[in-house]
Design a protein around this motif. Structure first.
Motif, PDB file in Angstrom:
ATOM      1  N   GLN A  62      79.801  22.439   1.346  1.00 47.87           N
ATOM      2  CA  GLN A  62      80.908  22.342   0.389  1.00 47.87           C
ATOM      3  C   GLN A  62      80.398  21.871  -0.962  1.00 47.87           C
ATOM      4  O   GLN A  62      79.511  21.020  -1.045  1.00 47.87           O
ATOM      5  CB  GLN A  62      81.971  21.359   0.897  1.00 47.87           C
ATOM      6  CG  GLN A  62      82.893  21.916   1.948  1.00 47.87           C
ATOM      7  CD  GLN A  62      84.050  20.969   2.248  1.00 47.87           C
ATOM      8  OE1 GLN A  62      84.147  19.902   1.650  1.00 47.87           O
ATOM      9  NE2 GLN A  62      84.906  21.364   3.184  1.00 47.87           N
ATOM     10  N   ALA A  63      80.947  22.404  -2.031  1.00 45.02           N
ATOM     11  CA  ALA A  63      80.566  21.993  -3.382  1.00 45.02           C
ATOM     12  C   ALA A  63      81.078  20.574  -3.655  1.00 45.02           C
ATOM     13  O   ALA A  63      82.019  20.111  -3.013  1.00 45.02           O
ATOM     14  CB  ALA A  63      81.134  22.967  -4.402  1.00 45.02           C
ATOM     15  N   PRO A  64      80.467  19.876  -4.593  1.00 44.28           N
ATOM     16  CA  PRO A  64      80.923  18.523  -4.927  1.00 44.28           C
ATOM     17  C   PRO A  64      82.382  18.508  -5.363  1.00 44.28           C
ATOM     18  O   PRO A  64      82.844  19.392  -6.086  1.00 44.28           O
ATOM     19  CB  PRO A  64      80.003  18.118  -6.080  1.00 44.28           C
ATOM     20  CG  PRO A  64      78.782  18.949  -5.905  1.00 44.28           C
ATOM     21  CD  PRO A  64      79.260  20.258  -5.354  1.00 44.28           C
ATOM     22  N   GLY A  65      83.095  17.473  -4.915  1.00 43.05           N
ATOM     23  CA  GLY A  65      84.501  17.339  -5.288  1.00 43.05           C
ATOM     24  C   GLY A  65      85.325  16.841  -4.129  1.00 43.05           C
ATOM     25  O   GLY A  65      84.899  16.874  -2.962  1.00 43.05           O
ATOM     26  N   GLY A  66      86.515  16.372  -4.435  1.00 39.51           N
ATOM     27  CA  GLY A  66      87.417  15.905  -3.404  1.00 39.51           C
ATOM     28  C   GLY A  66      86.881  14.691  -2.674  1.00 39.51           C
ATOM     29  O   GLY A  66      86.439  13.714  -3.277  1.00 39.51           O
ATOM     30  N   GLY A  71      79.229  16.643  -2.470  1.00 41.54           N
ATOM     31  CA  GLY A  71      79.260  17.808  -1.603  1.00 41.54           C
ATOM     32  C   GLY A  71      78.757  17.496  -0.207  1.00 41.54           C
ATOM     33  O   GLY A  71      78.524  16.338   0.150  1.00 41.54           O
ATOM     34  N   THR A  72      78.573  18.542   0.601  1.00 41.40           N
ATOM     35  CA  THR A  72      78.055  18.385   1.963  1.00 41.40           C
ATOM     36  C   THR A  72      76.821  19.262   2.139  1.00 41.40           C
ATOM     37  O   THR A  72      76.603  20.221   1.389  1.00 41.40           O
ATOM     38  CB  THR A  72      79.112  18.778   3.009  1.00 41.40           C
ATOM     39  OG1 THR A  72      79.460  20.165   2.820  1.00 41.40           O
ATOM     40  CG2 THR A  72      80.359  17.919   2.869  1.00 41.40           C
ATOM     41  N   ASP A  78      77.917  14.356   4.659  1.00 42.33           N
ATOM     42  CA  ASP A  78      78.160  13.977   3.272  1.00 42.33           C
ATOM     43  C   ASP A  78      76.835  13.705   2.562  1.00 42.33           C
ATOM     44  O   ASP A  78      76.042  12.852   2.999  1.00 42.33           O
ATOM     45  CB  ASP A  78      79.050  12.734   3.226  1.00 42.33           C
ATOM     46  CG  ASP A  78      79.455  12.376   1.809  1.00 42.33           C
ATOM     47  OD1 ASP A  78      80.190  13.145   1.188  1.00 42.33           O
ATOM     48  OD2 ASP A  78      79.001  11.317   1.321  1.00 42.33           O
ATOM     49  N   VAL A  79      76.580  14.412   1.465  1.00 40.62           N
ATOM     50  CA  VAL A  79      75.313  14.269   0.737  1.00 40.62           C
ATOM     51  C   VAL A  79      75.209  12.887   0.104  1.00 40.62           C
ATOM     52  O   VAL A  79      74.140  12.273   0.096  1.00 40.62           O
ATOM     53  CB  VAL A  79      75.179  15.373  -0.331  1.00 40.62           C
ATOM     54  CG1 VAL A  79      73.934  15.139  -1.190  1.00 40.62           C
ATOM     55  CG2 VAL A  79      75.099  16.746   0.324  1.00 40.62           C
ATOM     56  N   LEU A  80      76.311  12.362  -0.411  1.00 38.34           N
ATOM     57  CA  LEU A  80      76.279  11.043  -1.038  1.00 38.34           C
ATOM     58  C   LEU A  80      75.880   9.969  -0.041  1.00 38.34           C
ATOM     59  O   LEU A  80      75.047   9.107  -0.351  1.00 38.34           O
ATOM     60  CB  LEU A  80      77.652  10.720  -1.634  1.00 38.34           C
ATOM     61  CG  LEU A  80      77.823   9.301  -2.197  1.00 38.34           C
ATOM     62  CD1 LEU A  80      76.809   9.031  -3.309  1.00 38.34           C
ATOM     63  CD2 LEU A  80      79.247   9.100  -2.710  1.00 38.34           C
ATOM     64  N   ALA A  81      76.439  10.004   1.163  1.00 37.92           N
ATOM     65  CA  ALA A  81      76.075   9.025   2.189  1.00 37.92           C
ATOM     66  C   ALA A  81      74.588   9.136   2.528  1.00 37.92           C
ATOM     67  O   ALA A  81      73.900   8.126   2.696  1.00 37.92           O
ATOM     68  CB  ALA A  81      76.926   9.215   3.436  1.00 37.92           C
ATOM     69  N   GLY A  82      74.090  10.367   2.619  1.00 39.88           N
ATOM     70  CA  GLY A  82      72.675  10.553   2.900  1.00 39.88           C
ATOM     71  C   GLY A  82      71.793  10.005   1.793  1.00 39.88           C
ATOM     72  O   GLY A  82      70.753   9.391   2.062  1.00 39.88           O
ATOM     73  N   VAL A  83      72.191  10.220   0.542  1.00 35.59           N
ATOM     74  CA  VAL A  83      71.422   9.697  -0.590  1.00 35.59           C
ATOM     75  C   VAL A  83      71.411   8.171  -0.573  1.00 35.59           C
ATOM     76  O   VAL A  83      70.367   7.537  -0.788  1.00 35.59           O
ATOM     77  CB  VAL A  83      72.006  10.227  -1.918  1.00 35.59           C
ATOM     78  CG1 VAL A  83      71.398   9.476  -3.093  1.00 35.59           C
ATOM     79  CG2 VAL A  83      71.737  11.721  -2.061  1.00 35.59           C
TER      80      VAL A  83
END
Length: 290
Positions: A62-66, A71-72, A78-83
């Motif tokens: 999924q693209a970033p947002g929401g 994104g995913t 979740d990319v943010l959680a991974g970062v």
């Protein structure tokens, strides 16, 4: 009889640092990264995704947002959680490798620089042997032969091939301090070699070495990401920026956010560390201070 004063390597360092905006920006950024590495769960929970391994295959790429600001990934994680969770792993590898290298370099470099003679020649040949191995190639060979590629193992392997350069820097600094007047006076007074090294030589050697070590942390983080990207670094279930970059390489055209955000955090961390190291080196160099 009083000993001549040791070189004032720290005099004027703080005034030289505090008036440089880049110093404060680098320190602030690194402190934020340390905070993230210490408490990634609570910070990720603020965005609704406290578990980086909680994935939804139906929501992959999924693209970033929401509900997913970054994104995913391809598995719907979740990319943010991974970062956020990867920050601790990357900083651990960088710091652990540097600490091991610094310890080895201080011991061997001090022995070689202070005593000279056969000890210097032996350590010089040892460093030549390790410097003869191409860094990445040697690390790849060793990592392919170990059964467990955990962050600690990766740190030790990187340290194994990284210490010689720092040891040479320590040796050169120790040799310069060894011939100083205050060291000669301490020797004339009958102080033991161990006391001279601990109270006079090392305190006047650590400044430049620590500045180089700060820069080295950033270089190690890049090396870890490179090895993981090549498939010989960390493996699941570890979480790191390198693993995120490796998993995103095949989806750059269709889901560039998977590569962009880990690379952005990696770049910010490395630039902050290298900038801080350069500033410390200039501040600790009397010729570089006004």
């Amino acid at each position: 009889m009083e000993l001549p004063a040791a070189r004032p390597t720290r005099r004027g360092v703080w005034p030289a640092l505090r008036r440089r905006p880049l110093f404060w920006s680098s320190v602030t950024m690194l402190l934020l990264l340390v905070l993230v590495s210490v408490a990634p769960g609570p910070i990720a929970a603020l965005f609704g995704h406290p578990d980086p391994r909680a994935c939804d295959l139906a929501a992959g790429r999924q693209a970033p947002g929401g509900s997913h600001p970054f994104g995913t990934d391809v598995q719907g994680c979740d990319v943010l959680a991974g970062v956020l969770f990867g920050t601790g792993t990357s900083l651990f590898i960088g710091l652990m490798t540097t600490v091991v290298c610094l310890t080895i370099a201080l011991v061997l470099g001090t022995i070689a620089g202070y005593y000279g003679g056969w000890a210097d020649a032996l350590i010089a040949r040892l460093t030549d042997v390790f410097l003869g191995f191409p860094f990445l190639l040697a690390a790849i060979v060793v990592l392919n032969s170990v059964p467990d590629r955990s962050p600690l193992v990766l740190s030790l392997v990187l340290a194994l091939f990284s210490w010689p350069t720092m040891a040479r820097i320590v040796r050169g600094s120790v040799r310069a301090v060894r011939d100083s007047e205050f060291v000669q006076a301490a020797t004339a007074l009958g102080l033991t070699h161990g006391r001279i090294v601990l109270t006079h030589v090392l305190p006047n050697t650590l400044g430049p070495v620590l500045a180089i070590a700060t820069t080295m942390v950033g270089s190690v983080i890049v090396a870890e990401s490179t090895l993981t990207y090549l498939g010989v670094g960390l493996v699941q279930p570890s979480i790191s920026w390198g693993l995120q970059l490796a998993s995103a390489q095949s989806f750059f055209q269709t889901a560039p956010h998977m590569l962009f955000f880990p690379a952005l955090f990696l770049t910010i961390t490395v630039v902050s560390l290298i900038t801080l190291g350069d500033i410390l080196r200039d501040a600790l160099d009397p010729k570089g201070r006004s």
